[in-house]
Design a protein around this motif. Sequence first.
Motif, mmCIF file in Angstrom:
data_model
loop_
_atom_site.group_PDB
_atom_site.id
_atom_site.type_symbol
_atom_site.label_atom_id
_atom_site.label_comp_id
_atom_site.label_asym_id
_atom_site.label_seq_id
_atom_site.Cartn_x
_atom_site.Cartn_y
_atom_site.Cartn_z
ATOM 1 N N ARG A 1 0.815 -1.203 0.000
ATOM 2 C CA ARG A 1 0.000 0.000 0.000
ATOM 3 C C ARG A 1 0.857 1.265 0.000
ATOM 4 N NH1 ARG A 1 -3.969 -0.949 4.904
ATOM 5 N NH2 ARG A 1 -4.712 1.117 4.298
ATOM 6 N N LEU A 2 2.049 1.192 0.609
ATOM 7 C CA LEU A 2 2.931 2.348 0.644
ATOM 8 C C LEU A 2 3.764 2.500 -0.628
ATOM 9 C CD1 LEU A 2 4.269 2.239 4.301
ATOM 10 C CD2 LEU A 2 2.860 4.028 3.305
ATOM 11 N N ALA A 3 3.821 1.444 -1.415
ATOM 12 C CA ALA A 3 4.664 1.470 -2.615
ATOM 13 C C ALA A 3 4.361 2.655 -3.528
ATOM 14 C CB ALA A 3 4.539 0.149 -3.374
ATOM 15 N N PRO A 4 3.065 2.962 -3.800
ATOM 16 C CA PRO A 4 2.801 4.114 -4.673
ATOM 17 C C PRO A 4 3.327 5.426 -4.101
ATOM 18 C CG PRO A 4 0.860 2.711 -4.519
ATOM 19 C CD PRO A 4 1.835 2.205 -3.497
ATOM 20 N N ILE A 5 3.230 5.607 -2.762
ATOM 21 C CA ILE A 5 3.756 6.831 -2.150
ATOM 22 C C ILE A 5 5.271 6.892 -2.311
ATOM 23 C CG2 ILE A 5 4.147 8.018 0.049
ATOM 24 C CD1 ILE A 5 1.442 7.175 0.941
ATOM 25 N N MET A 6 5.932 5.751 -2.043
ATOM 26 C CA MET A 6 7.382 5.700 -2.197
ATOM 27 C C MET A 6 7.770 5.987 -3.648
ATOM 28 S SD MET A 6 7.886 2.301 0.178
ATOM 29 C CE MET A 6 9.632 2.120 -0.169
ATOM 30 N N GLU A 7 6.971 5.451 -4.557
ATOM 31 C CA GLU A 7 7.230 5.651 -5.978
ATOM 32 C C GLU A 7 7.088 7.126 -6.348
ATOM 33 O OE1 GLU A 7 4.690 3.996 -9.480
ATOM 34 O OE2 GLU A 7 5.885 2.341 -8.689
ATOM 35 N N LYS A 8 6.024 7.766 -5.829
ATOM 36 C CA LYS A 8 5.795 9.181 -6.117
ATOM 37 C C LYS A 8 6.915 10.040 -5.551
ATOM 38 C CE LYS A 8 0.737 8.944 -6.339
ATOM 39 N NZ LYS A 8 -0.543 9.307 -5.663
ATOM 40 N N GLU A 9 7.381 9.684 -4.349
ATOM 41 C CA GLU A 9 8.463 10.450 -3.744
ATOM 42 C C GLU A 9 9.767 10.272 -4.514
ATOM 43 O OE1 GLU A 9 8.455 12.778 -1.366
ATOM 44 O OE2 GLU A 9 6.289 12.566 -1.545
ATOM 45 N N TRP A 10 9.968 9.061 -5.046
ATOM 46 C CA TRP A 10 11.161 8.826 -5.864
ATOM 47 C C TRP A 10 11.094 9.700 -7.116
ATOM 48 C CZ3 TRP A 10 12.421 7.317 -10.763
ATOM 49 C CH2 TRP A 10 13.757 6.950 -10.977
ATOM 50 N N TYR B 1 -5.964 6.671 15.191
ATOM 51 C CA TYR B 1 -5.991 8.060 15.654
ATOM 52 C C TYR B 1 -4.830 8.853 15.059
ATOM 53 C CZ TYR B 1 -5.843 12.034 18.869
ATOM 54 O OH TYR B 1 -5.827 13.292 19.390
ATOM 55 N N PHE B 2 -3.666 8.230 14.995
ATOM 56 C CA PHE B 2 -2.513 8.871 14.355
ATOM 57 C C PHE B 2 -2.827 9.201 12.903
ATOM 58 C CE2 PHE B 2 1.045 7.933 11.454
ATOM 59 C CZ PHE B 2 1.850 9.024 11.719
ATOM 60 N N SER B 3 -3.429 8.239 12.197
ATOM 61 C CA SER B 3 -3.752 8.452 10.775
ATOM 62 C C SER B 3 -4.725 9.604 10.605
ATOM 63 C CB SER B 3 -4.330 7.164 10.174
ATOM 64 O OG SER B 3 -3.381 6.123 10.217
ATOM 65 N N THR B 4 -5.705 9.699 11.520
ATOM 66 C CA THR B 4 -6.677 10.790 11.447
ATOM 67 C C THR B 4 -5.995 12.138 11.631
ATOM 68 O OG1 THR B 4 -8.429 9.363 12.310
ATOM 69 C CG2 THR B 4 -8.768 11.743 12.485
ATOM 70 N N LEU B 5 -5.119 12.237 12.628
ATOM 71 C CA LEU B 5 -4.392 13.484 12.862
ATOM 72 C C LEU B 5 -3.485 13.822 11.676
ATOM 73 C CD1 LEU B 5 -3.285 13.262 16.608
ATOM 74 C CD2 LEU B 5 -5.028 14.739 15.621
ATOM 75 N N GLY C 1 -3.314 16.663 4.984
ATOM 76 C CA GLY C 1 -4.204 16.413 3.859
ATOM 77 C C GLY C 1 -4.035 15.036 3.265
ATOM 78 N N MET C 2 -3.144 14.236 3.847
ATOM 79 C CA MET C 2 -2.894 12.883 3.349
ATOM 80 C C MET C 2 -3.071 11.892 4.484
ATOM 81 S SD MET C 2 0.540 13.450 1.058
ATOM 82 C CE MET C 2 1.450 14.032 2.484
ATOM 83 N N ASN C 3 -3.588 10.717 4.160
ATOM 84 C CA ASN C 3 -3.687 9.636 5.138
ATOM 85 C C ASN C 3 -2.581 8.637 4.847
ATOM 86 O OD1 ASN C 3 -4.423 7.223 6.569
ATOM 87 N ND2 ASN C 3 -6.472 8.089 6.783
ATOM 88 N N PRO C 4 -1.688 8.379 5.816
ATOM 89 C CA PRO C 4 -0.539 7.502 5.538
ATOM 90 C C PRO C 4 -0.946 6.081 5.161
ATOM 91 C CG PRO C 4 -0.726 7.936 7.891
ATOM 92 C CD PRO C 4 -1.690 8.850 7.205
ATOM 93 N N THR C 5 -2.143 5.657 5.493
ATOM 94 C CA THR C 5 -2.544 4.287 5.162
ATOM 95 C C THR C 5 -3.593 4.235 4.055
ATOM 96 O OG1 THR C 5 -4.170 4.369 6.947
ATOM 97 C CG2 THR C 5 -2.036 3.370 7.450
ATOM 98 N N ASP C 6 -4.393 5.284 3.923
ATOM 99 C CA ASP C 6 -5.503 5.238 2.964
ATOM 100 C C ASP C 6 -5.242 6.007 1.684
ATOM 101 O OD1 ASP C 6 -7.957 5.441 5.627
ATOM 102 O OD2 ASP C 6 -6.886 3.736 4.786
ATOM 103 N N LEU C 7 -4.234 6.884 1.671
ATOM 104 C CA LEU C 7 -3.993 7.705 0.492
ATOM 105 C C LEU C 7 -3.759 6.863 -0.748
ATOM 106 C CD1 LEU C 7 -3.481 10.474 -0.787
ATOM 107 C CD2 LEU C 7 -1.098 10.241 -0.125
ATOM 108 N N VAL C 8 -3.056 5.762 -0.610
ATOM 109 C CA VAL C 8 -2.713 4.937 -1.762
ATOM 110 C C VAL C 8 -3.930 4.249 -2.373
ATOM 111 C CG1 VAL C 8 -0.363 4.530 -1.040
ATOM 112 C CG2 VAL C 8 -2.165 3.014 -0.241
ATOM 113 N N LYS C 9 -5.056 4.226 -1.637
ATOM 114 C CA LYS C 9 -6.252 3.586 -2.184
ATOM 115 C C LYS C 9 -6.958 4.479 -3.189
ATOM 116 C CE LYS C 9 -7.157 1.015 2.076
ATOM 117 N NZ LYS C 9 -8.125 0.795 3.182
ATOM 118 N N SER C 10 -6.705 5.782 -3.102
ATOM 119 C CA SER C 10 -7.430 6.717 -3.955
ATOM 120 C C SER C 10 -6.845 6.746 -5.355
ATOM 121 C CB SER C 10 -7.372 8.106 -3.336
ATOM 122 O OG SER C 10 -6.035 8.548 -3.211
#
Length: 539
Positions: free
Chosen positions: A142-151, A520-524, A530-539
């Motif tokens: 799930r984090l792979a797309p974020i890592m890819e975008k950051e790369w 709770y951490f993800s919500t904060l 503006g990004m959810n560390p666990t759900d952002l990759v689903k969008s």
Amino acid sequence: MWKIAIIDDDRQVLQGMKNAIPWEELHAEWAGEALNGQDGLEMIRAEKPDIVITDIYMPVMNGLDMIEQLRSDCFEGRIIILSGYSDFEYARQALRLNVSDYLSKPISLPTLKEVLGQTINGLMEDEERKLRQDEWEERIKRLAPIMEKEWIKGAISGTLGELYKQDEDVAVPYRYWTSTQHAVIGIDIVRNERVGSVSLSDLNLFRFAVRNIACEVAAGFFAHFEYTELHGTHSALLVHPDQHTDVKAAEVQLLQLGKQIKDAVESYLKLKLKIGIGGIKSCWKEIPDSTEEAFRAIDWKSHPLEPGADIYGIGNTAEKKQTQLIRPVKFYQELGAAIKAGQETLACQLADDFAGQLSGPDEPDSEYLQLLAREISAIMAYSMYEVGTVLDEICPSEVHDQEWASIATVQQLTSWLKDKITSICSSRQWKGNGKHRQAVDFMIQYIHDHYPKDITLADLADKVFISRNYLSHIFKSITGDSFNTYLTRVRMEKAKELLMERKMLVYEVAEKVGYQNVPYFSTLFKKYSGMNPTDLVKS
């Protein structure tokens, strides 16, 4: 419930074992029985028990042959041998077949209970380990797309570390980068009256809409392209002309793409854009050069590609050399973060480090330094805008114009920048007595040193000998934030930093910055960034 099967050619042993095993205490259930290895093999294949208790000497098929066949079938359950024969050779074979235990008949009830308990504990550990492994794999996926975008963002902005600049490190979907040309189109949303009057959330919506339009237009020109948002109102569109495309033809294509993006955004969103077109590069490691050229072209405005259209390119060789003096993207991002957090010492250190990069025998001329000052002002303004502060209220724009005109050396640029940093940070301080300022300075330092721990305002009030309610008022007056808001921002900034390092999973980052409750951490985190560390990759 754990399923246990028993195989023995002695019916009395079968019945005795069924009666002796403390099923409820072990959270176990009977899965089946058999009188020989062949029937046991078929029963195990059908019932798939977690634990098998078996004899060795049995008709039709002995226990060891049955176990060997089960291992050939990739049976992963635990196997316990219960035999009336204590033979070293049998024990050796059992060890080779990964048998959990080798017991001799007769067996006492306490021993049986102890062995089954240990076996079940081992199964539980295996199950937990597998769950964690599955969870890690899922999170990595799930984090792979974020890592890819950051790369991609690092490759475009020039912030990639040397370890990530090898051809073999290019993500599989982007391996085509090694066999194409590359060019960056810089996009800057003009901060006119309309853009300057909107909230940050609306500005982010503008950025999102510009992204969608740019990508839709680019799809009509190139089969492959990447889009990334940079600092402030800047973003970059990376396109890949075919390696065999003539450079002149590719430049015409890039100009047409830039014009269509600008026209579409102005038509649909009523936003003004400035477009800069960087040079075409043959190697993907030169992409940051194209990025710098694109944005320097916008800043210099010295080589318009379309009269009156705010579309610019790099003209002569002297201009190209000037654009490559420094890559400030990383500096801008770090400076903005320090200012938003009110970290005056860190921001000044960044300014000194940046000056070190600029200094040398080929020190930039005054025109370039003044350009950097204007850019830095824009970054500071946007960073303050993100936390609800207007830079012009502290440093009016007409004062900026006068100050920029006086900058002719790197030392003057650095002094100007550090003065601005001090003005910005001190403007947010409450003009109370020295004791109050010292108390808040202590609190800020304490927060930065102990943010992973459970910090409360009441605890700090005891440390500085000021009442909790009064300390809350002082802290907000000086910093502009409530205690909890400031603590959360520090934690979220650190969390963002850790996530971008790609060395930890989300739940590990949450724990590292002081949150045991991952949702709770993800919500904060989502509320803050503006990004959810666990759900952002689903969008």
